[in-house]
Design an enzyme around this catalytic site. Structure first.
Site, PDB file in Angstrom:
ATOM      1  N   CYS B  27       0.853  -1.185   0.000  1.00  0.00           N
ATOM      2  CA  CYS B  27       0.000   0.000   0.000  1.00  0.00           C
ATOM      3  C   CYS B  27       0.896   1.244   0.000  1.00  0.00           C
ATOM      4  O   CYS B  27       2.090   1.163   0.271  1.00  0.00           O
ATOM      5  CB  CYS B  27      -0.921   0.010   1.212  1.00  0.00           C
ATOM      6  SG  CYS B  27      -0.069   0.295   2.780  1.00  0.00           S
ATOM      7  N   CYS B  30       2.971   1.987   3.161  1.00  0.00           N
ATOM      8  CA  CYS B  30       4.109   1.089   3.370  1.00  0.00           C
ATOM      9  C   CYS B  30       5.245   1.464   2.437  1.00  0.00           C
ATOM     10  O   CYS B  30       6.423   1.338   2.786  1.00  0.00           O
ATOM     11  CB  CYS B  30       3.682  -0.364   3.167  1.00  0.00           C
ATOM     12  SG  CYS B  30       2.806  -1.024   4.606  1.00  0.00           S
ATOM     13  N   CYS B 126      -2.809  -4.775   1.543  1.00  0.00           N
ATOM     14  CA  CYS B 126      -1.359  -4.648   1.463  1.00  0.00           C
ATOM     15  C   CYS B 126      -0.669  -5.931   1.897  1.00  0.00           C
ATOM     16  O   CYS B 126      -1.045  -6.535   2.914  1.00  0.00           O
ATOM     17  CB  CYS B 126      -0.910  -3.482   2.349  1.00  0.00           C
ATOM     18  SG  CYS B 126       0.884  -3.281   2.464  1.00  0.00           S
ATOM     19  N   CYS B 129       1.498  -4.726   5.478  1.00  0.00           N
ATOM     20  CA  CYS B 129       0.804  -4.303   6.714  1.00  0.00           C
ATOM     21  C   CYS B 129      -0.553  -4.958   6.884  1.00  0.00           C
ATOM     22  O   CYS B 129      -1.245  -4.718   7.866  1.00  0.00           O
ATOM     23  CB  CYS B 129       0.658  -2.780   6.765  1.00  0.00           C
ATOM     24  SG  CYS B 129      -0.548  -2.111   5.603  1.00  0.00           S
ATOM     25  N   ASP B 362      -4.773 -17.401  62.152  1.00  0.00           N
ATOM     26  CA  ASP B 362      -5.662 -18.523  61.847  1.00  0.00           C
ATOM     27  C   ASP B 362      -7.118 -18.091  61.889  1.00  0.00           C
ATOM     28  O   ASP B 362      -7.450 -17.034  62.420  1.00  0.00           O
ATOM     29  CB  ASP B 362      -5.455 -19.652  62.872  1.00  0.00           C
ATOM     30  CG  ASP B 362      -4.100 -20.318  62.715  1.00  0.00           C
ATOM     31  OD1 ASP B 362      -3.639 -20.927  63.698  1.00  0.00           O
ATOM     32  OD2 ASP B 362      -3.510 -20.213  61.613  1.00  0.00           O
TER      33      ASP B 362
END
Lengths: 182, 547
Positions: B27, B30, B126, B129, B362
């Site tokens: 894309c 990128c 893409c 990505c 306890d």
């Protein structure tokens, strides 16, 4: 704190054993007459092996000459070492695994057995130094060993054991059937 | 501010990279990353605009390029590290690398073809990505994130946006890098993998401002904030992309104990650092394959834990510290921690808690005096700001809610405080009162010697009652002092001041002779403990809160 009702004579308050332990028994261990063992099972599944009141060692004013945790050439219960929360390294015992051999001054010998399956956590070294503890306080300070059963087996180990009532039944049958064993 | 007019700081040497990546199915954003564009604004452009500009760029002849690259606006935020380069593009052609010039001419036909192909590429996911910098990175997504934040109804001033990417992104990035590396090397250039802008960074550059806007202007802090909004992207379709690495670099992937995947981002990155290029290319397509779907995002909000501390009293002899459950069945109603936690959890609107105290008592033991210090970690509190008055109010609410417990000095503390509290456990002292029963009848004189005993050292084997969950050991503990109060011939009160970690019950009854010395030995009779109270826990933390 609230004040507590009391009695001047021997008190009736439930003991530590009564409060937290269940008493189980094995009678005539390995076929030997009256060699009865008492297993104290804590609510957290840990078991304390002790002599039952009827055991020959505790009869007829016997005194102890020696207690030996060396049960064979290669095995001494004193060498038992556990480490960590999961108690690794403890010797795994089956019902008839010997814990120790006790010799009395009248030359009678007795073997004390595990009675249950589980991991040996400790044996009582105090009785080596002070054998009298075994005679005077067989159910508490004179205990023999502490064993931890497997988690999955904690309920099933009692299947082969007698509860208090069943044990007392057997004991009463003995005294009526024959004369007191020596 | 029209971000669409930002000029892309591209250089001539980027052309072959852009071309190759567009044709491979990357894309536009990128592509910018691989061109090492670090101008944040460039990523905020609409992806279609960016794509157009890229296509124009690679199609330009030298002359056209001179004109187009004249800056139309000179903006202050033009923070490119290539700022110097932008001026270079205005220079006459002979300043550019001679190598590039000749090749550009030859490739013009191929470029045209690539442009046609990548025009369709707009709608394709893409290959690197997986859609994260495409459709998953815009106003729609920002609105989704803002909705998730608002739905959580948190109290916050700032937030930090964190992103989690599927591990296969690294593999795909590596593949594209190798794809481009070949190309770049042929032209005598170098593209360092570390210079490529990370997907995470680009995503944040785009989204941070948008999320801030959708939240109506609450500042988005990049680095530190107690409130974290995490976006996790998953892409099951391509999870298998990583698997070949297990065969080629087996030592990077340790088998996990739980069911989680062994292909963690860290492991994959490590393997990619080790694997030789040739080997990688043998096992993985270069460029990567075209995915059919985008990632699926998941938004989660988490506020950092808040710590609340105080001291508690326990007035009940049948209340455990923690819930008592065996085989799924509750054995005892409620517990100290639940009674304290309930109102606090609700006030802070927290998801859960971790309760911790300086020692424990306890079930059948009361805690009197100043009480026992405790601290609670509140997990993911939706509300975290409380004034001193509000804390006092909360303390009052807890105290009104039950007569079995009471708290004091309730306050917000830091995480470090938790360890300060545990510090006290071994070193400090504690005081107790025990109601003792004796088998033999006693008189006042019989027990008075106990008052004179100082610093008595005990050897305590792990009590049988806790031996199932504790290691077998012998612990030396000190009883610093004692005092007695005669009650009747079989009972007396014993007050003790002891070292922390001393088992009081076992000191009294002896635990089969495994605690030595013990009270039975001292009094030469069987003794047992009927009741026990904690009178004080001598730790001076947390600091007292004035009434």
């Amino acid at each position: 704190m609230e004040s507590v009702e009391h009695e001047d004579t021997k008190a009736n308050a439930p003991s530590v054993i009564d409060r937290y332990y269940t008493r189980w028994y094995r009678a005539d261990m390995k076929g030997k007459p009256c060699e009865d063992h008492c297993i104290l099972q804590h609510s957290n599944r840990i078991c304390v092996i002790t002599l039952a009141e009827t055991h020959p060692i505790l009869q007829n004013g016997r005194t102890i000459k020696s207690i030996n945790y060396q049960i064979s050439n290669g095995c001494s219960r004193l060498e038992n070492k556990v480490s960590g929360k999961s108690k690794r390294g403890g010797q795994f015992l089956t019902d008839f695994a010997p814990l120790c051999r006790i010799t009395c001054t009248d030359e009678t010998e007795y073997t004390i057995y595990s009675c249950i399956r589980g991991r040996l956590l400790e044996v009582n070294e105090n009785i080596l130094e002070t054998p009298n503890l075994l005679l005077e306080k067989p159910s508490t300070e004179g205990y023999i060993a502490v064993i931890l059963p497997k988690f999955e087996e904690s309920k099933s180990i009692t299947e082969n054991l007698l509860n208090r009532d069943e044990f007392e039944n057997i004991v009463s049958k003995r005294s009526s059937a024959q004369s007191q064993p020596s | 501010m029209d971000e669409n007019t930002v000029m892309l700081p591209l250089k001539e040497k980027d052309k072959p990279i852009i071309q190759k990546l567009l044709s491979a199915g990357c894309c536009a954003r990128c592509v910018l990353r691989f061109c090492c564009v670090s101008v944040q604004a460039a990523y905020r452009k609409q992806p279609e605009e960016t794509l157009k500009e890229l296509q124009i760029f690679i199609n330009d002849t030298e002359n056209d390029k001179c004109q187009d690259s004249v800056a139309l606006d000179s903006r202050d935020d033009y923070k490119s590290k290539d700022a110097a380069e932008s001026e270079t593009s205005e220079d006459p052609p002979n300043k550019r690398a001679k190598l590039e010039t000749s090749i550009t001419d030859v490739q013009s036909e191929e470029e045209a073809a690539a442009v046609v192909k990548s025009k369709d590429g707009d709608s394709r996911v893409c290959v690197v990505c997986l859609g994260i910098l495409q459709g998953l990175c815009g106003t729609t997504q920002a609105i989704k994130i803002a909705e998730a934040v608002k739905a959580g109804n948190y109290e916050f001033d700032t937030l930090v946006l964190s992103v989690s990417l599927p591990a296969q992104l690294c593999v795909r990035e590596h593949s594209c890098w190798l794809y481009v590396k070949k190309e770049v090397r042929e032209k005598g250039l170098v593209l360092d993998k570390d210079d490529v802008i990370q997907v995470k960074e680009a995503f944040k550059w785009i989204m941070q401002g948008m999320v801030t806007k959708e939240l109506g202007g609450i500042a988005v802090v990049t680095k530190v904030s107690p409130f974290e909004v995490s976006v996790e992207f998953t892409h099951p379709e391509t999870d298998a992309d990583c698997h070949f690495l297990a065969a080629t670099c087996p030592d990077c992937f340790k088998p996990t104990k739980n069911k989680q995947s062994v292909f963690t981002r860290m492991a994959v990155v490590k393997a990619l650092e080790k694997i030789p290029d040739a080997k990688f290319l043998k096992h993985y397509p270069c460029p990567p394959t075209q995915p059919t779907s985008s990632c699926s995002p998941q938004v989660q909000c988490l506020h950092v834990s808040v710590f609340v501390a105080g001291r508690y009293n326990k007035f009940c002899r049948s209340l455990p510290q923690t819930p008592w459950v065996i085989d799924g069945e509750r054995r005892m109603e409620s517990s100290v921690e639940e009674l304290i936690a309930a109102p606090i959890l609700s006030a802070f609107r927290a998801d859960g808690f971790n309760f911790s105290s300086s020692g424990r008592e306890d079930v059948d033991v009361r805690t009197l005096g100043n009480g026992r210090p405790f601290a609670m970690e509140l997990l993911n509190p939706h509300k975290s700001r409380f004034s001193k008055e509000q804390m006092k109010q909360l303390q009052e609410t807890i105290n009104q809610s039950s007569d079995k417990i009471k708290v004091r000095d309730l306050q917000i503390v830091t995480r470090e405080a938790m360890s300060r509290m545990k510090e006290g456990e071994e070193e400090k002292t504690k005081s107790y009162t025990a109601l003792v029963w004796t088998q033999k009848p006693i008189q006042r004189e019989d027990i008075s010697f106990i008052d004179d005993i100082k610093d008595l050292t005990l050897d305590q084997k792990t009590p049988l009652r806790v031996l199932h969950r504790r290691a077998l050991a012998v612990r030396q503990r000190a009883i610093h002092s004692m005092s007695t109060r005669f009650l009747d011939s079989h009972h007396f009160y014993l007050r003790l001041k002891t070292q922390a970690g001393t088992y009081i019950k076992e000191f009294v009854h002896g635990d089969f002779g495994r605690t030595i010395p013990n009270l039975c030995q001292l009094l030469k009779t069987d003794t047992d403990i009927l009741e026990l109270d904690v009178e004080s826990v001598d730790v001076d933390w947390p600091p007292p809160v004035p009434e």
